[in-house]
Design a protein around this motif. Structure first.
Motif, PDB file in Angstrom:
ATOM      1  N   GLU A 133       0.851  -1.189   0.000  1.00 47.51           N
ATOM      2  CA  GLU A 133       0.000   0.000   0.000  1.00 47.51           C
ATOM      3  C   GLU A 133       0.886   1.238   0.000  1.00 47.51           C
ATOM      4  N   SER A 134       0.324   2.331  -0.437  1.00 43.28           N
ATOM      5  CA  SER A 134       1.057   3.594  -0.380  1.00 43.28           C
ATOM      6  C   SER A 134       1.084   4.087   1.065  1.00 43.28           C
ATOM      7  N   ASN A 135       2.076   4.886   1.381  1.00 41.56           N
ATOM      8  CA  ASN A 135       2.157   5.460   2.721  1.00 41.56           C
ATOM      9  C   ASN A 135       0.935   6.312   3.035  1.00 41.56           C
ATOM     10  N   ALA A 136       0.320   6.923   2.027  1.00 44.63           N
ATOM     11  CA  ALA A 136      -0.860   7.761   2.245  1.00 44.63           C
ATOM     12  C   ALA A 136      -1.986   6.971   2.900  1.00 44.63           C
ATOM     13  N   PHE A 137      -2.125   5.696   2.543  1.00 43.36           N
ATOM     14  CA  PHE A 137      -3.159   4.852   3.130  1.00 43.36           C
ATOM     15  C   PHE A 137      -3.018   4.787   4.650  1.00 43.36           C
ATOM     16  N   TRP A 138      -1.779   4.708   5.143  1.00 40.75           N
ATOM     17  CA  TRP A 138      -1.540   4.523   6.573  1.00 40.75           C
ATOM     18  C   TRP A 138      -1.453   5.825   7.350  1.00 40.75           C
ATOM     19  N   LYS A 139      -1.337   6.974   6.674  1.00 36.30           N
ATOM     20  CA  LYS A 139      -1.249   8.237   7.399  1.00 36.30           C
ATOM     21  C   LYS A 139      -2.501   8.520   8.210  1.00 36.30           C
ATOM     22  N   ALA A 140      -3.627   7.964   7.813  1.00 38.61           N
ATOM     23  CA  ALA A 140      -4.881   8.181   8.531  1.00 38.61           C
ATOM     24  C   ALA A 140      -4.920   7.424   9.856  1.00 38.61           C
ATOM     25  N   PHE A 141      -4.038   6.479  10.061  1.00 35.53           N
ATOM     26  CA  PHE A 141      -4.064   5.663  11.263  1.00 35.53           C
ATOM     27  C   PHE A 141      -3.006   6.104  12.260  1.00 35.53           C
ATOM     28  N   LYS A 142      -3.372   6.109  13.527  1.00 37.61           N
ATOM     29  CA  LYS A 142      -2.446   6.518  14.579  1.00 37.61           C
ATOM     30  C   LYS A 142      -1.529   5.358  14.932  1.00 37.61           C
ATOM     31  N   ILE A 143      -0.245   5.605  14.811  1.00 35.04           N
ATOM     32  CA  ILE A 143       0.770   4.633  15.223  1.00 35.04           C
ATOM     33  C   ILE A 143       1.059   4.895  16.702  1.00 35.04           C
ATOM     34  N   PRO A 144       1.297   3.875  17.502  1.00 32.82           N
ATOM     35  CA  PRO A 144       1.545   4.071  18.935  1.00 32.82           C
ATOM     36  C   PRO A 144       2.694   5.044  19.195  1.00 32.82           C
ATOM     37  N   SER A 145       2.594   5.765  20.306  1.00 34.68           N
ATOM     38  CA  SER A 145       3.614   6.746  20.673  1.00 34.68           C
ATOM     39  C   SER A 145       4.812   6.080  21.325  1.00 34.68           C
ATOM     40  N   GLU A 146       5.860   6.862  21.511  1.00 34.61           N
ATOM     41  CA  GLU A 146       7.066   6.347  22.157  1.00 34.61           C
ATOM     42  C   GLU A 146       6.800   5.919  23.601  1.00 34.61           C
ATOM     43  N   SER A 147       5.771   6.493  24.223  1.00 34.50           N
ATOM     44  CA  SER A 147       5.447   6.094  25.601  1.00 34.50           C
ATOM     45  C   SER A 147       4.988   4.632  25.664  1.00 34.50           C
ATOM     46  N   ASP A 148       4.622   4.098  24.523  1.00 36.68           N
ATOM     47  CA  ASP A 148       4.209   2.702  24.441  1.00 36.68           C
ATOM     48  C   ASP A 148       5.385   1.806  24.056  1.00 36.68           C
ATOM     49  N   SER A 149       6.601   2.337  24.174  1.00 30.99           N
ATOM     50  CA  SER A 149       7.775   1.679  23.600  1.00 30.99           C
ATOM     51  C   SER A 149       8.077   0.296  24.166  1.00 30.99           C
ATOM     52  N   GLN A 150       7.778   0.046  25.422  1.00 29.10           N
ATOM     53  CA  GLN A 150       8.061  -1.285  25.977  1.00 29.10           C
ATOM     54  C   GLN A 150       7.225  -2.352  25.263  1.00 29.10           C
ATOM     55  N   PHE A 151       5.946  -2.074  25.091  1.00 25.48           N
ATOM     56  CA  PHE A 151       5.072  -3.025  24.403  1.00 25.48           C
ATOM     57  C   PHE A 151       5.480  -3.154  22.935  1.00 25.48           C
ATOM     58  N   ILE A 152       5.761  -2.041  22.284  1.00 25.04           N
ATOM     59  CA  ILE A 152       6.180  -2.061  20.880  1.00 25.04           C
ATOM     60  C   ILE A 152       7.485  -2.825  20.728  1.00 25.04           C
ATOM     61  N   GLY A 153       8.409  -2.623  21.652  1.00 27.58           N
ATOM     62  CA  GLY A 153       9.669  -3.373  21.633  1.00 27.58           C
ATOM     63  C   GLY A 153       9.436  -4.871  21.747  1.00 27.58           C
ATOM     64  N   GLN A 154       8.491  -5.257  22.578  1.00 24.78           N
ATOM     65  CA  GLN A 154       8.152  -6.673  22.718  1.00 24.78           C
ATOM     66  C   GLN A 154       7.584  -7.215  21.408  1.00 24.78           C
ATOM     67  N   ILE A 155       6.737  -6.423  20.751  1.00 31.99           N
ATOM     68  CA  ILE A 155       6.163  -6.835  19.462  1.00 31.99           C
ATOM     69  C   ILE A 155       7.276  -7.026  18.432  1.00 31.99           C
ATOM     70  N   ARG A 156       8.194  -6.063  18.351  1.00 29.71           N
ATOM     71  CA  ARG A 156       9.317  -6.167  17.407  1.00 29.71           C
ATOM     72  C   ARG A 156      10.154  -7.410  17.676  1.00 29.71           C
ATOM     73  N   ASN A 157      10.460  -7.643  18.957  1.00 31.16           N
ATOM     74  CA  ASN A 157      11.253  -8.827  19.318  1.00 31.16           C
ATOM     75  C   ASN A 157      10.525 -10.117  18.975  1.00 31.16           C
ATOM     76  N   ASP A 158       9.218 -10.149  19.208  1.00 26.53           N
ATOM     77  CA  ASP A 158       8.432 -11.341  18.866  1.00 26.53           C
ATOM     78  C   ASP A 158       8.487 -11.614  17.368  1.00 26.53           C
ATOM     79  N   ILE A 159       8.359 -10.558  16.572  1.00 28.32           N
ATOM     80  CA  ILE A 159       8.412 -10.720  15.119  1.00 28.32           C
ATOM     81  C   ILE A 159       9.765 -11.270  14.692  1.00 28.32           C
TER      82      ILE A 159
END
Length: 125
Positions: free
Chosen positions: A18-44
């Motif tokens: 998809e183009s990046n424009a498609f995803w600009k409408a969606f909120k990506i988690p903030s850095e304050s959510d970094s522990q959970f996001i880090g866990q997701i990245r590590n799991d992947i």
């Protein structure tokens, strides 16, 4: 056969890139959510499905993948930035699709289902 692994490149591009424009409408988690996001990245990365043909030819790269985390599964998986190699792009989609994720933590429940974007790295080292 699994449509993720058996796609010809035209169907793959139409369905997953998809183009990046498609995803600009969606909120990506903030850095304050970094522990959970880090866990997701590590799991992947720990569930990485490195395509055998890509390994045999020493193919390396990274793919920017966006998805919606619903419960402990990824849905609506799309490629934001291709590696330039169809095998790696398909491997990234398959990896995210097959990774079992943790449930969204209580403090993030208001953001779930959560849309995320992560890099999937393919490296021989």
């Amino acid at each position: 056969a699994d449509d993720i692994t058996c796609l010809n490149s035209k169907i793959f591009r139409e369905r997953y890139i998809e183009s990046n424009a498609f995803w600009k409408a969606f909120k990506i988690p903030s850095e304050s959510d970094s522990q959970f996001i880090g866990q997701i990245r590590n799991d992947i990365q720990s569930h990485l499905k490195y395509p055998e043909m890509a390994k045999q030819t020493n193919m390396q790269g990274r793919v920017r993948v966006a998805f919606t985390l619903v419960g402990n599964h990824a849905k609506n998986i799309k490629i934001l930035k291709s590696s330039g190699e169809n095998l790696l792009d398909q491997g990234a989609i398959k990896t995210v699709h097959n990774t079992p994720f943790p449930q969204c933590p209580q403090k993030l429940q208001s953001k779930c289902p959560m849309r995320m974007a992560v890099w999937v790295r393919f490296s021989m080292h």
